[in-house]
Design a protein around this motif. Structure first.
Motif, PDB file in Angstrom:
ATOM      1  N   GLY B 241       0.821  -1.204   0.000  1.00 45.63           N
ATOM      2  CA  GLY B 241       0.000   0.000   0.000  1.00 45.63           C
ATOM      3  C   GLY B 241       0.859   1.261   0.000  1.00 45.63           C
ATOM      4  O   GLY B 241       2.047   1.222   0.351  1.00 45.63           O
ATOM      5  N   LEU B 242       0.242   2.382  -0.402  1.00 48.92           N
ATOM      6  CA  LEU B 242       0.984   3.651  -0.448  1.00 48.92           C
ATOM      7  C   LEU B 242       1.493   4.045   0.938  1.00 48.92           C
ATOM      8  O   LEU B 242       2.609   4.546   1.097  1.00 48.92           O
ATOM      9  N   ARG B 243       0.671   3.772   1.969  1.00 52.62           N
ATOM     10  CA  ARG B 243       1.046   4.122   3.332  1.00 52.62           C
ATOM     11  C   ARG B 243       2.286   3.330   3.776  1.00 52.62           C
ATOM     12  O   ARG B 243       3.215   3.891   4.355  1.00 52.62           O
ATOM     13  N   GLN B 244       2.273   2.040   3.416  1.00 52.44           N
ATOM     14  CA  GLN B 244       3.438   1.205   3.774  1.00 52.44           C
ATOM     15  C   GLN B 244       4.698   1.666   3.028  1.00 52.44           C
ATOM     16  O   GLN B 244       5.794   1.605   3.554  1.00 52.44           O
ATOM     17  N   LEU B 245       4.456   2.107   1.783  1.00 49.84           N
ATOM     18  CA  LEU B 245       5.593   2.588   0.976  1.00 49.84           C
ATOM     19  C   LEU B 245       6.244   3.771   1.676  1.00 49.84           C
ATOM     20  O   LEU B 245       7.468   3.853   1.833  1.00 49.84           O
ATOM     21  N   THR B 246       5.375   4.687   2.137  1.00 49.87           N
ATOM     22  CA  THR B 246       5.883   5.871   2.831  1.00 49.87           C
ATOM     23  C   THR B 246       6.596   5.457   4.117  1.00 49.87           C
ATOM     24  O   THR B 246       7.688   5.949   4.428  1.00 49.87           O
ATOM     25  N   ALA B 247       5.979   4.519   4.844  1.00 46.34           N
ATOM     26  CA  ALA B 247       6.578   4.102   6.120  1.00 46.34           C
ATOM     27  C   ALA B 247       7.953   3.477   5.887  1.00 46.34           C
ATOM     28  O   ALA B 247       8.887   3.704   6.648  1.00 46.34           O
ATOM     29  N   ARG B 248       8.054   2.716   4.795  1.00 49.08           N
ATOM     30  CA  ARG B 248       9.306   1.992   4.584  1.00 49.08           C
ATOM     31  C   ARG B 248      10.420   2.890   4.053  1.00 49.08           C
ATOM     32  O   ARG B 248      11.562   2.795   4.481  1.00 49.08           O
ATOM     33  N   PHE B 249      10.062   3.750   3.107  1.00 48.24           N
ATOM     34  CA  PHE B 249      11.133   4.503   2.452  1.00 48.24           C
ATOM     35  C   PHE B 249      11.293   5.923   2.979  1.00 48.24           C
ATOM     36  O   PHE B 249      12.237   6.611   2.614  1.00 48.24           O
ATOM     37  N   SER B 250      10.350   6.366   3.784  1.00 47.58           N
ATOM     38  CA  SER B 250      10.532   7.696   4.341  1.00 47.58           C
ATOM     39  C   SER B 250      10.286   7.656   5.844  1.00 47.58           C
ATOM     40  O   SER B 250       9.157   7.744   6.304  1.00 47.58           O
ATOM     41  N   PRO B 251      11.331   7.499   6.622  1.00 48.42           N
ATOM     42  CA  PRO B 251      11.169   7.370   8.067  1.00 48.42           C
ATOM     43  C   PRO B 251      10.905   8.714   8.761  1.00 48.42           C
ATOM     44  O   PRO B 251      10.867   8.778   9.984  1.00 48.42           O
ATOM     45  N   HIS B 252      10.694   9.782   7.960  1.00 44.19           N
ATOM     46  CA  HIS B 252      10.490  11.111   8.555  1.00 44.19           C
ATOM     47  C   HIS B 252       9.087  11.640   8.297  1.00 44.19           C
ATOM     48  O   HIS B 252       8.438  11.226   7.361  1.00 44.19           O
ATOM     49  N   PRO B 285      12.138  12.286  12.941  1.00 43.06           N
ATOM     50  CA  PRO B 285      11.900  10.852  12.778  1.00 43.06           C
ATOM     51  C   PRO B 285      10.443  10.537  13.127  1.00 43.06           C
ATOM     52  O   PRO B 285       9.892  11.086  14.095  1.00 43.06           O
ATOM     53  N   LYS B 286       9.828   9.653  12.331  1.00 40.64           N
ATOM     54  CA  LYS B 286       8.399   9.373  12.475  1.00 40.64           C
ATOM     55  C   LYS B 286       8.030   8.936  13.902  1.00 40.64           C
ATOM     56  O   LYS B 286       7.017   9.362  14.448  1.00 40.64           O
ATOM     57  N   ALA B 287       8.905   8.135  14.505  1.00 39.08           N
ATOM     58  CA  ALA B 287       8.599   7.591  15.844  1.00 39.08           C
ATOM     59  C   ALA B 287       8.545   8.694  16.898  1.00 39.08           C
ATOM     60  O   ALA B 287       7.916   8.546  17.947  1.00 39.08           O
ATOM     61  N   GLU B 288       9.221   9.823  16.594  1.00 36.34           N
ATOM     62  CA  GLU B 288       9.281  10.897  17.603  1.00 36.34           C
ATOM     63  C   GLU B 288       8.300  12.035  17.333  1.00 36.34           C
ATOM     64  O   GLU B 288       8.282  13.039  18.070  1.00 36.34           O
ATOM     65  N   GLU B 317      11.135   8.554  -5.047  1.00 41.87           N
ATOM     66  CA  GLU B 317      12.530   8.861  -5.370  1.00 41.87           C
ATOM     67  C   GLU B 317      13.451   8.183  -4.351  1.00 41.87           C
ATOM     68  O   GLU B 317      14.477   7.601  -4.700  1.00 41.87           O
ATOM     69  N   GLN B 318      13.011   8.244  -3.119  1.00 40.57           N
ATOM     70  CA  GLN B 318      13.762   7.616  -2.030  1.00 40.57           C
ATOM     71  C   GLN B 318      13.853   6.098  -2.254  1.00 40.57           C
ATOM     72  O   GLN B 318      14.902   5.480  -2.063  1.00 40.57           O
ATOM     73  N   ALA B 319      12.712   5.529  -2.707  1.00 41.84           N
ATOM     74  CA  ALA B 319      12.681   4.079  -2.956  1.00 41.84           C
ATOM     75  C   ALA B 319      13.653   3.717  -4.077  1.00 41.84           C
ATOM     76  O   ALA B 319      14.388   2.727  -3.986  1.00 41.84           O
ATOM     77  N   PHE B 320      13.668   4.537  -5.155  1.00 47.64           N
ATOM     78  CA  PHE B 320      14.590   4.253  -6.266  1.00 47.64           C
ATOM     79  C   PHE B 320      16.039   4.335  -5.794  1.00 47.64           C
ATOM     80  O   PHE B 320      16.869   3.490  -6.132  1.00 47.64           O
ATOM     81  N   SER B 321      16.335   5.381  -5.016  1.00 52.37           N
ATOM     82  CA  SER B 321      17.716   5.545  -4.523  1.00 52.37           C
ATOM     83  C   SER B 321      18.097   4.357  -3.654  1.00 52.37           C
ATOM     84  O   SER B 321      19.191   3.813  -3.759  1.00 52.37           O
TER      85      SER B 321
END
Lengths: 267, 326
Positions: B241-252, B285-288, B317-321
């Motif tokens: 899912g898009l949400r998981q994509l964001t969670a995985r590749f963008s920790p901020h 950071p997302k956790a904070e 872009e983050q995922a590609f990098s």
């Protein structure tokens, strides 16, 4: 109406609509095309006059008849060309055709058949003018008219198949102009396009009998403007039938390998 | 439930001729050609369920179009398995071709010189659509896409956006169950993109069709796709899912605050990414995020606060990098 017949009807209708929009272009194109037989006709009529009225028994009036019928047969012979194939493959149009549940051959046959309706309409006044100017000699029986009406479609089908096979070479290489030129030269000399086949040397005339070109030009013209025996009339139709079958078989084989190649390389 | 599209370890390798630059290399290549094997798709696996809309994303040359072409039967796979609606696409059976459609944003299928309505008629014959069904489908598509006036004009007189809508209508007259959409909104203005998106969403809702969509416009993906498959160099980098994509590749996440006292330095709370006129954005950071937001509210006079995930373009872009450096 059955599925395929409906495709033919609709595609042919589309061609009529499209080509009617381009009637001026079509007319100019046809006028340009008329120049070719008129040159041949003037040359042969001059030679006939210089030789006391005929060349190997063909009179000036016979030449006029031959080349006036030529103009109609030439128009019937307009089919999808190898140059069209180059564009179709290079620009990826074929991909769109391949994802449809109808073989693209049907599209081309139907489209160019529909185009003939426009072409024949435009041809009628041109034929009338040529008849007034060059005074052809016609001696036509109803059977010959009937055979002619079948033979021009036989010619259309043979040429469609041959040029499809030639066009499909584009599956392997897009630089095939030299091959096309070779084909067109052979066709010019051995089909009856440049000159009536009876004027060819014996060996060339024999070769022409065994090749398909004659059945796309010379034979249908001779049906109406020549002096064929009954056996020659029907034999010609049989030969056309054989060449249509052979052409269809060649299309099927080359298509199979060509599409496999296209599917391997893509575009 | 049986997936509408099932892809397992799909591979496609092209053999391409290559030579060095220059006249000498050109002459040498006449005698001896050099070839190189290029793996455009190198072991891709995924499923698409009936009625699911999946975004198929990747940079140029990632293998998206090659995959779509294999799925639509235009290319033979070098290896692996593909099944779409229970058919093997490479066989290009009529029964299969009658149930799918392939729309390529940069390719024109309509007859150029005649009105689109006549091209629709041609599709009716090609797909053997019974007359009443055809009329129903045509009228529905014309209405949904708002192209009542356009379909009577010769296609060559239409704008790109108008033509694309007519193209899409033509491609869906036979009510395909699987839609392969390759950059369907390319070159369209924002309004036209939005209308086309709305239409695809409505079509899939009404007819339960599955869609595999490639697009460089993330708005297309966000509006239509529940799930994305991200590929690069012919391999799947992410499927979810898009949400998981964001969670995985963008920790901020980005916290943006409007401060009552402009000029306050917030660098102690996180990395300042934007500041001006009392409005400051910081990345944390997302956790904070919650803790930082709480501290910010306690320490400063904040008149407004928003928390946002990064734009999806940045995540991709983050995922590609990440894929390139993995």
């Amino acid at each position: 109406m059955s599925g395929l017949a409906s495709v033919y009807r609709v595609v042919a209708g589309t061609a009529v609509q499209t080509q009617l929009q381009y009637r001026t272009t079509n007319y100019l194109f046809m006028l340009g095309m008329i120049a070719e037989p008129v040159v041949y006709l003037v040359v042969w009529q001059t030679v006939a006059d210089a030789q006391g009225g005929s060349v190997q028994g063909i009179t000036a009036g016979d030449f006029a008849a031959y080349y006036i019928v030529w103009t109609l047969v030439r128009n019937m012979n307009i089919v999808f060309t190898p140059y069209g194939w180059e564009g179709r493959i290079r620009q990826g149009e074929l991909s769109g055709m391949l994802v449809r549940p109808v073989h693209p051959l049907h599209h081309d046959l139907a489209y160019f058949a529909g185009w003939k309706v426009v072409v024949v309409l435009l041809w009628l006044p041109i034929a009338a003018v040529l008849t007034l100017v060059f005074r052809p000699t016609f001696d036509v029986s109803p059977v010959e008219v009937l055979v002619f009406l079948v033979a021009i479609w036989g010619a259309y089908l043979i040429r469609s198949m041959l040029l499809w096979v030639l066009g499909m070479v584009t599956f392997w290489t897009t630089r095939v102009s030299a091959l096309y030129e070779l084909y067109f030269t052979a066709e010019l000399l051995l089909s009856g396009r440049l000159l009536p086949l009876v004027l060819l040397p014996a060996w060339a005339a024999t070769a022409a009998d065994w090749l398909p070109f004659r059945y796309t030009f010379g034979y249908p013209i001779e049906v109406l403007a020549g002096d064929l025996t009954t056996a020659e009339l029907w034999g010609g139709l049989a030969a056309q039938g054989a060449w249509v079958l052979a052409g269809t078989a060649m299309v099927a084989v080359v298509w199979r390998f060509g599409v496999r190649r296209y599917s391997a390389v893509g575009n | 439930m049986e997936p509408a599209i099932r892809v397992r370890d799909l591979r496609k390798t092209f053999r391409v001729a290559e030579r060095d630059a220059g006249l000498g290399a050109s002459v040498r290549s006449l005698v001896r050609r050099r070839y190189r094997e290029v793996a455009a798709v190198a072991g891709v696996s995924f499923d698409v369920a009936p009625g699911e809309v999946v975004g198929f994303l990747g940079p140029n040359g990632a293998g998206k179009t090659t995959t779509l072409k294999m799925l639509s039967g235009l290319l033979h796979p070098t290896g692996g398995e593909v099944s779409v609606l229970g058919h093997v696409p490479a066989r290009r059976e009529k029964a299969y071709l009658g149930r799918i459609t392939l729309v390529m944003g940069n390719r024109n299928q309509l007859q150029w010189d005649i009105p689109a309505l006549d091209s629709f008629e041609l599709n009716r014959a090609v797909y053997r659509i019974p007359e009443p069904e055809f009329r129903r489908a045509r009228d529905e598509l014309v209405e949904l896409l708002e192209i009542g006036d356009l379909v009577r004009k010769p296609v060559r007189t239409l704008s790109l956006g108008e033509r694309m809508k007519a193209e899409v209508a033509a491609a869906l007259l036979h009510r395909p169950q699987v839609l392969f959409l390759d950059e369907p909104t390319i070159g369209l203005d924002i309004g036209a993109q939005k209308r086309l998106r709305g239409f695809v969403a409505e079509y899939t809702r009404r007819h339960g069709a599955s869609v595999l969509l490639t697009s460089h416009y993330m708005a297309d993906v966000q509006a239509l796709c529940q799930r994305v498959v991200v590929i690069d160099k012919g391999q799947v980098l992410f499927d979810g899912g898009l949400r998981q994509l964001t969670a995985r590749f963008s920790p901020h996440q980005t916290i943006t605050v409007q401060l009552a006292e402009p000029g306050t330095d917030l660098s102690a709370f996180g990395a300042v990414v934007e500041a001006g006129e009392g409005r400051v954005s910081i990345q944390v950071p997302k956790a904070e995020t919650s803790a930082v937001a709480g501290r910010l509210l306690a320490a400063h006079a904040v008149t407004d606060l928003t928390i946002e995930d990064p734009p999806i373009e940045d995540v991709i872009e983050q995922a590609f990098s990440a894929g390139r450096t993995a």
